[in-house]
Structures are given as structure tokens and as C-alpha cells.
Scaffold this motif. Sequence first.
Motif, short mmCIF file in Angstrom:
data_model
loop_
_atom_site.label_atom_id
_atom_site.label_comp_id
_atom_site.label_asym_id
_atom_site.label_seq_id
_atom_site.Cartn_x
_atom_site.Cartn_y
_atom_site.Cartn_z
N GLY A 116 0.83 -1.19 0.00
CA GLY A 116 0.00 0.00 0.00
C GLY A 116 0.87 1.25 0.00
N HIS A 117 0.40 2.29 0.62
CA HIS A 117 1.07 3.59 0.61
C HIS A 117 2.50 3.51 1.13
CE1 HIS A 117 1.58 7.96 1.17
NE2 HIS A 117 2.21 7.61 2.28
N ILE A 118 3.39 4.27 0.47
CA ILE A 118 4.75 4.47 0.97
C ILE A 118 5.29 5.76 0.35
CG2 ILE A 118 5.85 3.13 -0.86
CD1 ILE A 118 7.90 2.17 1.21
N ASP A 119 6.07 6.49 1.11
CA ASP A 119 6.73 7.68 0.59
C ASP A 119 8.18 7.35 0.30
OD1 ASP A 119 4.53 9.44 0.83
OD2 ASP A 119 4.94 9.72 2.96
N HIS A 120 8.69 7.86 -0.82
CA HIS A 120 10.10 7.65 -1.15
C HIS A 120 10.96 8.69 -0.45
CE1 HIS A 120 13.77 8.13 -3.75
NE2 HIS A 120 13.77 6.83 -3.53
N HIS A 121 11.91 8.22 0.37
CA HIS A 121 12.84 9.11 1.06
C HIS A 121 14.22 8.93 0.44
CE1 HIS A 121 10.48 10.50 4.65
NE2 HIS A 121 9.71 9.52 4.22
N GLN A 122 14.71 9.96 -0.19
CA GLN A 122 15.99 9.89 -0.88
C GLN A 122 17.14 10.37 0.01
OE1 GLN A 122 15.35 12.80 -4.12
NE2 GLN A 122 16.81 14.14 -3.09
N SER A 123 18.32 9.81 -0.25
CA SER A 123 19.51 10.30 0.41
C SER A 123 19.89 11.66 -0.17
CB SER A 123 20.67 9.32 0.23
OG SER A 123 20.42 8.11 0.92
N MET A 151 11.06 5.14 5.03
CA MET A 151 10.07 4.65 4.07
C MET A 151 9.12 3.65 4.74
SD MET A 151 11.82 4.41 0.29
CE MET A 151 13.55 4.04 0.55
N LEU A 152 9.67 2.72 5.50
CA LEU A 152 8.84 1.75 6.19
C LEU A 152 7.92 2.43 7.20
CD1 LEU A 152 8.13 -1.20 6.41
CD2 LEU A 152 10.12 -1.56 7.87
N SER A 153 8.44 3.46 7.87
CA SER A 153 7.64 4.22 8.84
C SER A 153 6.47 4.93 8.16
CB SER A 153 8.51 5.24 9.57
OG SER A 153 9.52 4.62 10.32
N SER A 154 6.72 5.49 6.97
CA SER A 154 5.65 6.19 6.25
C SER A 154 4.51 5.23 5.92
CB SER A 154 6.19 6.83 4.96
OG SER A 154 6.49 5.85 3.97
N HIS A 155 4.84 3.99 5.64
CA HIS A 155 3.80 2.98 5.38
C HIS A 155 3.03 2.67 6.65
CE1 HIS A 155 1.96 -0.71 3.73
NE2 HIS A 155 2.20 -1.22 4.93
N LEU A 156 3.74 2.43 7.74
CA LEU A 156 3.09 2.07 9.00
C LEU A 156 2.17 3.17 9.50
CD1 LEU A 156 6.19 0.45 10.73
CD2 LEU A 156 4.12 -0.77 10.01
N LEU A 157 2.61 4.41 9.39
CA LEU A 157 1.81 5.53 9.87
C LEU A 157 0.54 5.70 9.06
CD1 LEU A 157 4.65 8.14 10.54
CD2 LEU A 157 3.26 6.98 12.26
N LYS A 158 0.59 5.36 7.78
CA LYS A 158 -0.57 5.53 6.91
C LYS A 158 -1.50 4.33 6.93
CE LYS A 158 -2.82 7.61 3.47
NZ LYS A 158 -3.45 8.95 3.57
N GLN A 159 -0.93 3.13 6.97
CA GLN A 159 -1.71 1.91 6.77
C GLN A 159 -2.15 1.21 8.05
OE1 GLN A 159 -1.92 2.59 3.01
NE2 GLN A 159 -2.45 0.50 3.46
#
Length: 414
Positions: A131-138, A155-163
Amino acid sequence: MISSCPICNVQVLTAELERHANGHFEDDQLQRDMELAHQMALAESSTDVMVANAHLSGCVGSFSSDSNAQGASSSHSGYSSHYGEVLDEQISCLITAQIRGKVQEIQGGVMSLLRSCLETEGGSSTSIISGHIDHHQSISSEDKGWGCGWRNIQMLSSHLLKQRPEAREILFGGSGFVPDIPSLQRWLEIAWDKNFDTIGSSHFHNKVYGAKKWIGTTECATLFRFFGLRARIVDFDSTESSGLQNKNVKRAGSQVRGPMDKFVVKNNPSKSSSELCQEDAESMRGRQVLVDWVWNYFASGRSDRSGMQRVTVSDKTPLYFQHQGHSRTIVGIQKKKGHHGSQDQYTLLILDPGHRTADLERTLRSKKGWQSLVKRGVHTLKKPQYQLCYVDCGIANAEEIEQLKTIDSILVRF
């Protein structure tokens, strides 16, 4: 440091104490301060006295990890009740001082764009994605060359917070956002202070804030487990040395090179190593065992089991994907049916923190060139060892959290 005002007993930064105290001698200020002191005295039993403008760099060092706060603020009540105790000042301070990580927003979301690209591809392929995930670039000026592990955690945190609503309640003190790398480093240090991964933390001398040190799956799992999340590690190993690691013998810190973790306790599956090796030789050639595992992982969480749709969404978390020297995030997998009895072909779908978010969005939106950024076939898996980290559903209770303090993994030979 925090000091109490000798006049109104309000707690303020020590550096601001003299200015605050002198203000009592101004009539109007005195009246306001006395009213404030009265209000705080009434609320003392149920709320923390917290410094709103505390700086992150001094937040953790200013308090002992054993100090006790008077109570958790209402905005973090879910986090407090999860642990069954009031927040200590170290954590309370970090909750207030942590900074939101910078992320380039992609209109519509990166996974929506990826799904559109996969659906318009020709051929008889089937894909399963997260599902949702945000791309975090270096970023070159911040973490280029060493920060990929932290970016994958983001990136994994963005998924957990949303889903996952249950994760949103407790992650990062219920802040609701993904913190920046320095804030994540502070959270990891607190987890170490609470005796999570005591063996691995000794490799870092229990200090990581401000350091440009590589991290891996163990630090990812440690961070999430500290919040009560069931982070799991899977080891894929083709080296002869894994026989030693199977016996839970941990290598000396001097032998650890890069982010591949050697401290993790690797647990044997039900079959013996010899049986697994024989099975690998017969039916799971090379790295195929890894992509088979990834397919089964995402497939077990999809809502549509019929397999008729070209692209389906799984409720499984993305996978922190680690190998020697670099880490990325697996957000899905594609399978093309083999013809005339030939083996099915798998392709991992990966977000790399080393890629620019703008390039990712541009190629996905135009549907041109995105494959080179996202797709990775079995032939690219040339490393002798890989580690994956994912997060199971639910929140651990107090007894389980004690068990989660020891970072272990499931070993898969290939």
C-alpha cells in the motif's frame, strides 16, 4: 538543563532562569506568572512540565533514562498506556523536540503511479505491491553514502503511519509523522538504553546520534520493537560461515564489515542444514529461494486470491532489503508465467534511497524508463548474503516486548 524558579516554582531552561526570575519584579508580569503557577499547580498531577523549545541535540543527554516524569500529556496517552507506565522525561523531551523528516511529495502517491505503470505493461504478468509508501531519498549534503539504512526506516515508517492505525498510535510517541535522521538516531539510542539489542548496541558503544555510521536490519528491527511493533528479520545465506552462525555463535565486532549484521541470533527452521542444502540443490536453485519467499510473503496478504487481476495490493509491509554495502526497500514483486513448462520469472519492485525522488516521479508519470529504477531481476542478486526486515500486525504486550529485546532471525539457506 531544567531548573525551578524560586519565586513561582515553574520549571524553565537553566539558561533562561535569571531572565524569568527578574520578570517577576514587573507588576504585570508578576500577576501573569502567579496565575500561570496556580494553573500549573492544579494540573500538576496529570500533565508533564515540558519545555516546548527544547533543542534535540541536548534533549536526551540532559536527562537520565531512569528519571520519572509526573505524567504523560494527553496527546501521547495512547503511547503511555501501551507501556503501562508514565513516560520518562527522556522520551517526553524527544517527543516534543523531534523534527519531521523532509520528503518530496508525489502527487497521487508513488505506489499509485507504479500500479498504473504495471497495469499498462504488456505480457501475461501478475504483480503484488504494498500500500502507501513515501520515497525518502539520500541527500548529498546530509547522508549520501551512509544514510540508506535510515532512509529505508523512514520509508517503512511512512507505510506504517498511513496503513496501520495501531502503529500510528505509538510510533514516535504518537507524533503522526516520520522523523528526520537525527531524531531517529535518538530513538535508537533510547531503545538501546532500554536494553533492546544489548549485543549489537555494544558495537556502536551505545552511541549513534550525529555519527555517519552504517546501520542495517538489526537497528531497524530494534527501533520498531522498542515501540512494541513485531519487527522480524529473515536471513538468506549461501556462505559456509552460516553453519557457525546457526549455533548462535556471534562473531567479534572487529569482523563486522558494513551493515550486514553478524550479531543477530539466527534460528534454525524445522529442517536440518543438510536437508535444506539438499532441497536447495534440487528445487530452489540459487537466489530463486529469495524471490520465492518474497512472492509468498506479499501473496499471503493480498485481498484478491483469485490471481486474475494484473496488479493486486497486499496488506503486508514493504521489506527492508539489506546486503553488503547497501540497502533498499522492496515494495512488491512481479511474476511472469513460464511457457512450455519453464520456470516462472520473478522481478523485485524496489525503491532505492540512492535515487532522486524527482527522477522516480518523472519516469513513473511518463511511463518511460521507470523499469531501470524500480525493477530488479533474479540475475541481479549476486551477493552471498541478504537480510530482510518486515513488521507483523498487532502490538506486543509487556511480556512479549521483553522477548523482542533479543534480536533474532529466521535463517534460510540458498
